[in-house]
Design an enzyme around this catalytic site. Structure first.
Site, PDB file in Angstrom:
ATOM      1  N   HIS A 206      -4.919  -2.586   4.286  1.00  2.00           N
ATOM      2  CA  HIS A 206      -3.663  -1.860   4.171  1.00  2.00           C
ATOM      3  C   HIS A 206      -2.533  -2.564   4.915  1.00  2.00           C
ATOM      4  O   HIS A 206      -1.411  -2.682   4.403  1.00  2.00           O
ATOM      5  CB  HIS A 206      -3.840  -0.430   4.686  1.00  2.00           C
ATOM      6  CG  HIS A 206      -2.609   0.403   4.549  1.00  2.00           C
ATOM      7  ND1 HIS A 206      -2.144   0.843   3.338  1.00  2.00           N
ATOM      8  CD2 HIS A 206      -1.720   0.859   5.479  1.00  2.00           C
ATOM      9  CE1 HIS A 206      -1.031   1.547   3.518  1.00  2.00           C
ATOM     10  NE2 HIS A 206      -0.750   1.579   4.806  1.00  2.00           N
ATOM     11  N   GLY A 207      -2.835  -3.050   6.130  1.00  2.00           N
ATOM     12  CA  GLY A 207      -1.797  -3.714   6.924  1.00  2.00           C
ATOM     13  C   GLY A 207      -1.268  -4.954   6.232  1.00  2.00           C
ATOM     14  O   GLY A 207      -0.054  -5.155   6.110  1.00  2.00           O
ATOM     15  N   ILE A 208      -2.165  -5.771   5.743  1.00  2.00           N
ATOM     16  CA  ILE A 208      -1.755  -7.021   5.080  1.00  2.00           C
ATOM     17  C   ILE A 208      -0.911  -6.724   3.841  1.00  2.00           C
ATOM     18  O   ILE A 208       0.132  -7.327   3.618  1.00  2.00           O
ATOM     19  CB  ILE A 208      -3.005  -7.823   4.648  1.00  2.00           C
ATOM     20  CG1 ILE A 208      -3.786  -8.252   5.877  1.00  2.00           C
ATOM     21  CG2 ILE A 208      -2.615  -9.012   3.797  1.00  2.00           C
ATOM     22  CD1 ILE A 208      -5.146  -8.865   5.542  1.00  2.00           C
TER      23      ILE A 208
ATOM     24  N   HIS B   7     -14.739  -1.599 -13.664  1.00  2.00           N
ATOM     25  CA  HIS B   7     -14.391  -2.163 -12.357  1.00  2.00           C
ATOM     26  C   HIS B   7     -15.323  -1.615 -11.287  1.00  2.00           C
ATOM     27  O   HIS B   7     -15.027  -1.693 -10.101  1.00  2.00           O
ATOM     28  CB  HIS B   7     -12.956  -1.800 -11.970  1.00  2.00           C
ATOM     29  CG  HIS B   7     -11.962  -1.993 -13.055  1.00  2.00           C
ATOM     30  ND1 HIS B   7     -11.559  -0.969 -13.875  1.00  2.00           N
ATOM     31  CD2 HIS B   7     -11.306  -3.097 -13.471  1.00  2.00           C
ATOM     32  CE1 HIS B   7     -10.670  -1.433 -14.744  1.00  2.00           C
ATOM     33  NE2 HIS B   7     -10.510  -2.717 -14.541  1.00  2.00           N
TER      34      HIS B   7
ATOM     35  N   THR C 225      -3.021  -0.438  -4.639  1.00  2.00           N
ATOM     36  CA  THR C 225      -2.449   0.887  -4.839  1.00  2.00           C
ATOM     37  C   THR C 225      -1.223   1.100  -3.969  1.00  2.00           C
ATOM     38  O   THR C 225      -0.240   1.699  -4.395  1.00  2.00           O
ATOM     39  CB  THR C 225      -3.504   1.971  -4.527  1.00  2.00           C
ATOM     40  OG1 THR C 225      -4.752   1.540  -5.050  1.00  2.00           O
ATOM     41  CG2 THR C 225      -3.113   3.281  -5.143  1.00  2.00           C
ATOM     42  N   SER C 226      -1.241   0.602  -2.714  1.00  2.00           N
ATOM     43  CA  SER C 226      -0.084   0.851  -1.853  1.00  2.00           C
ATOM     44  C   SER C 226       1.135   0.133  -2.421  1.00  2.00           C
ATOM     45  O   SER C 226       2.252   0.644  -2.333  1.00  2.00           O
ATOM     46  CB  SER C 226      -0.363   0.446  -0.405  1.00  2.00           C
ATOM     47  OG  SER C 226      -0.253  -0.951  -0.231  1.00  2.00           O
TER      48      SER C 226
ATOM     49  N   ASP D  22      -5.397   7.886   5.019  1.00  2.00           N
ATOM     50  CA  ASP D  22      -4.829   8.038   6.358  1.00  2.00           C
ATOM     51  C   ASP D  22      -4.036   6.827   6.859  1.00  2.00           C
ATOM     52  O   ASP D  22      -2.972   7.008   7.421  1.00  2.00           O
ATOM     53  CB  ASP D  22      -5.888   8.522   7.367  1.00  2.00           C
ATOM     54  CG  ASP D  22      -6.903   7.475   7.727  1.00  2.00           C
ATOM     55  OD1 ASP D  22      -7.262   7.400   8.884  1.00  2.00           O
ATOM     56  OD2 ASP D  22      -7.322   6.737   6.821  1.00  2.00           O
ATOM     57  N   ALA D  23      -4.485   5.599   6.656  1.00  2.00           N
ATOM     58  CA  ALA D  23      -3.641   4.480   7.060  1.00  2.00           C
ATOM     59  C   ALA D  23      -2.328   4.548   6.280  1.00  2.00           C
ATOM     60  O   ALA D  23      -1.253   4.288   6.838  1.00  2.00           O
ATOM     61  CB  ALA D  23      -4.328   3.150   6.804  1.00  2.00           C
ATOM     62  N   GLY D  24      -2.389   4.946   5.021  1.00  2.00           N
ATOM     63  CA  GLY D  24      -1.176   5.102   4.208  1.00  2.00           C
ATOM     64  C   GLY D  24      -0.294   6.212   4.756  1.00  2.00           C
ATOM     65  O   GLY D  24       0.936   6.088   4.786  1.00  2.00           O
TER      66      GLY D  24
END
Lengths: 578, 578
Positions: B399-401, B217, B442-443, B554-556
């Site tokens: 991340h937001g989406i 990947h 992953t989130s 960090d966004a997580g």
């Protein structure tokens, strides 16, 4: 692109060695290709397939129990030579005759035909079925001109299962022809493949476009369009194939068919499955009963981006053979019975270098033929650069190189054969095979075919007289015209060969001596060559190479004219020496 | 590139439909993937494999007699969810337990682990073997961190043959682990593949270069070099693999091994055979006895240009199982016994929407949990754009989406579950599965795992007290750290989750009420998130995504901090309402 290779010229030999090493318990290498490594039932028909390399699993990957008995393997995208096919067929023969099957391309037709002639002349019954599944390559009226593509698999599979079932050669031919006429394919391409070591792909399709019906070696297609969705592609392919049901299938509704969705190299499995989803639904909607479909890489062109759909319309007998078990390197189904490995010592592997017995007369003639072949080499070597230059105007400029390679190989082989006591026929055949093998390309095939036709006419028993030689030249001319399909006026060497042969026969019939008859014929040949060459700057290339027309236009005509003149000088000298 | 698709979002579903249609007599579709369409012996172990799609024949192409009993099929290059794996395993179960086997990637480890927990909790014995054949992905000392690549095939094949032979689950695990430790692979790449509809490849290798050890990947490799000749590549691959003989194989000379030379998509058959020629010679020179090698496309990455070599060092038992017959869509050898088709009505296909019985207390708790999940959705929807912006600094901006899709799906599913009388545990589990399924990435895996850990701790029997919830949070934290391998300081949501969980447990142990304990923990969480976020402009991305580290850096962390605060508001409100 093709990235992994050593010497590009050794690519096919090295791939073959690796292939055989990986599948040693299924196949073994013989001169010219591979055969099954397992014993077949005695007195059953042997199915021998073949074609250019670069199409794996076609052709060697389809050799094994329940599938082909042998495969003749040519160079990349080039037909195997007659000698290769003959040799594989001899080794594969189980005593009940041989079926040769191959895709319908000019070089393959030529070489398989020659191999068949040689097998038959040795008392081995041999028939041929050329695969013609590609609906985009000619109209239904000209179905015999269609190319063979992924339908190779269905035709080979049926032929082999019938042979395995103990059918006679005639019966195998009948069912194989039925399979051939009931197999229809239609393909598209998105980009071409690159030969090992080449700078660029064999052909390109413009970015974002799809070529409809384009051949697997870049032969022209029907049209070009935007790349469709997977569903739209399925609709295009199924729609076209349902338009043309074969004889014996009255309507799709209720008919039984196998379906092959074939990827040519870089259209990958998941994409094929997305397309197959819609193919399956469309065929179900049309009422087709789908029998054991195949989705994957069945006939490739190196890493070409393309796909094709094949419908194989079944009857009861064909369906039984389609279901039959098979255990080839790249195609396995069901359970085959365990078979013993063959004993290599029992194989009939013809020694291509063996010299059959010949009469004293014929061996003396062989010396004269050798002189003519050596004169041919001299005139070609001397003019190779000039021939290349002429060819570059209308062709791809490799005519001189190819002719030089071929003529040198032919002369060397002929000298060796003469020293080892070959008759004139054998010497000509070996020289022709060497020419075809080493020259490659269409001119190699033509000269190989020409010398083989002469060889078969002359034989190893008597010294050929003028009439025999004139007949041999006619046979060579007929072979080339039959297989190559060029006519006088197409600006190929046929423009020279036809008047030469006509004049030679005419003069011989008038009792002219060979040197005199040949001399008159040479004059006609030169007039014709001149006329052909004069046209070049005005009308350019005669027929696109992609149509696999015969010969390198006009340079081929000119080299033929040179050769017959050089041979004339030899004939005169021989006459004056007694 | 991938050219043939319809809606890219539907690619995997459509490919699955086409795959099953093409192989209906071998496989059938069940929720989450496919299982064999043939009956297996009762009271034998079922082998269930799986992973992301795009690797055909892995994984679905390896389901069939003599090979796997089922395959859970994730989205392209994304792990299947725990629910998918669980569902396929239930349907494949033959009464003697289930072996789950998959390549060692964080998402797969997480989801197969959850599925196992669920199966075991239902009384179905279940074990796992993660494939770790890729020698380039970690040192021998850290062999358990290695990725699984083409060695998937040998491990799955041995596990399945052992199950077919009637081995108990423990015995199947023993022999599968032996196969895993005796399978070593090494690969190279020349170019990446393009997902359907994407503008560019997942990764690129510079023109004319070869990446050594690059993951399938695009995970980082060892080095980059000029593209070698086929022979040099063979020498590189064989040399590296002979350096590292597994325990139990003292020397190569005289050892028996199978050999897989695998093409990843556009390195084609003839090229592979040219490479194999040299591989075969080198191994023979080293004295290795080669047993039933395979050269072809065994585990692909769409149309990635790459190849890998696998050596599978045999002992007597492994060799017997390697030879055993198999009849899967993409892998067939020998003769399998004819098996009956399964009766769909007999399959144990779990209804993912079924609501198990729950106590009245637990159903009331479920209402409170629902409120917390809805608050989570609100805060995420409100901040999705901002989270995307933060993520774009250090991550890939999605991340937001992803969080929004996951939180919306979780809330919708939770409301439906609550209305249908679910207990708190079931509601959390269903919300977690919905989050993981819809968010992807992953989130999605992290939040699915977190809610599942909470769900398992809370259950459907009693109303959870503060201590139970704190334990559930600890369990979620442990799961994520165990599977994701991130530590505090790696700038992931672990930086927030660890202090949050510690503080929560500490406060609860001091007899604080849940709202108060949670409130104190939220304060610590926000301090930690702030500290993490502040670092971003200075040190950039914490750990490369290609290492499949956990979470969007960090966004997580920030979204976790937002969520625990929103939940705190709900807890306070619920407390004040009684």
């Amino acid at each position: 692109m093709t990235r992994l290779f050593n010497d590009p010229a050794a690519f096919v030999d090295e791939a073959t060695e690796g292939f055989v090493a990986a599948h040693a318990w299924r196949v073994r290498q013989v001169p010219g290709g591979v055969i099954r490594s397992t014993k077949s039932e005695p007195d059953t028909v042997a199915v021998v397939i073949g074609g250019g390399s670069g199409h794996y699993p076609a052709f060697a990957g389809l050799v094994g129990q329940g599938l082909a008995h042998g495969a003749a393997m040519g160079n990349l995208f080039a037909s195997p030579s007659a000698q290769q096919i003959y040799s594989v067929a001899k080794a594969a023969n189980n005593g009940a005759g041989v079926l040769l099957s191959y895709g319908n391309y000019a070089g393959d037709v030529l070489h398989f035909g020659q191999a068949r002639d040689r097998l038959v002349s040795e008392g081995i019954p041999c028939e041929m079925v050329k695969v013609i599944d590609d609906v985009s390559s000619a109209s239904l009226e000209e179905i015999n001109k269609r190319r063979g593509i992924a339908g190779d698999l269905t035709v080979f599979k049926i032929a082999s299962a019938a042979a395995e079932a103990g059918y006679t050669l005639d019966e195998v031919v009948r069912v194989t022809e039925a399979a051939n006429l009931r197999t229809r394919s239609f393909g598209v391409a998105f980009d071409g493949c690159t030969l090992p070591g080449a700078d660029d792909a064999l052909f390109h399709v413009p970015e974002g476009k799809m070529a409809v019906g384009l051949g697997i070696h870049g032969e022209p297609g029907i049209s070009e369009q935007e790349i469709p969705s997977a569903d739209e592609l399925a609709e295009l392919l199924v729609g076209r194939l349902l338009e043309e049901l074969p004889e014996g299938v009255e309507r799709a509704n209720g008919a039984r068919a196998s379906v092959l969705l074939n990827g040519l190299g870089t259209i990958k499995y998941e994409e094929l499955f997305v397309v197959y989803r819609r193919v399956n639904r469309l065929l179900e909607e049309a009422g087709v009963r789908i029998v054991e479909p195949e989705v994957g890489e069945l006939v490739t062109s190196l890493d070409m981006a393309g796909a094709s759909l094949t419908l194989f319309w079944l009857d009861e007998e064909l369906e039984r053979f389609w279901h039959a078990p098979a255990d080839a390197p790249a195609y396995r189904k069901g359970s085959v019975a365990t078979a013993e490995q063959i004993d290599a010592a029992e194989l009939d592997i013809p020694d291509p270098d063996a010299i059959p017995p010949a009469s004293e007369e014929s061996r003396q003639s062989a010396g004269r033929v050798l002189a003519a072949i050596e004169a041919t080499r001299e005139v070609i070597v001397e003019n190779a650069e000039e021939l290349g230059r002429i060819d570059a105007v209308a062709g791809d400029g490799d005519h001189g190189i190819g002719m030089e390679r071929g003529a040198r190989a032919a002369a060397e082989t002929a000298r060796d054969a003469a020293e080892r006591g070959a008759g004139a026929g054998t010497l000509l055949r070996m020289a022709g095979d060497a020419w075809a093998d080493r020259a490659g390309g269409t001119s190699g095939a033509i000269w190989g075919a020409a010398l083989n036709a002469l060889a078969a006419t002359i034989g190893d028993e008597t010294a050929p007289d003028a009439a025999t030689i004139a007949r041999g030249v006619e046979k060579a001319r007929d072979n080339i015209m039959h297989f190559g399909k060029a006519q006088v006026g197409d600006k190929t060497l046929i423009d020279v060969l036809v008047p030469f042969s006509e004049t030679l026969t005419e003069q011989v019939n008038r009792q002219a001596s060979l040197p005199d008859a040949w001399g008159t014929a040479v004059e006609r040949a030169h007039e014709a060559a001149q006329a052909t060459a004069d046209l070049t700057p005005r009308i350019g290339r005669a027929r696109p190479l992609a149509e696999k027309s015969i010969g390198t236009p006009d340079a081929g005509a000119i080299s033929l004219a040179m050769i017959v003149r050089a041979v004339h000088d030899v004939l005169q000298e021989q006459a004056s020496n007694g």
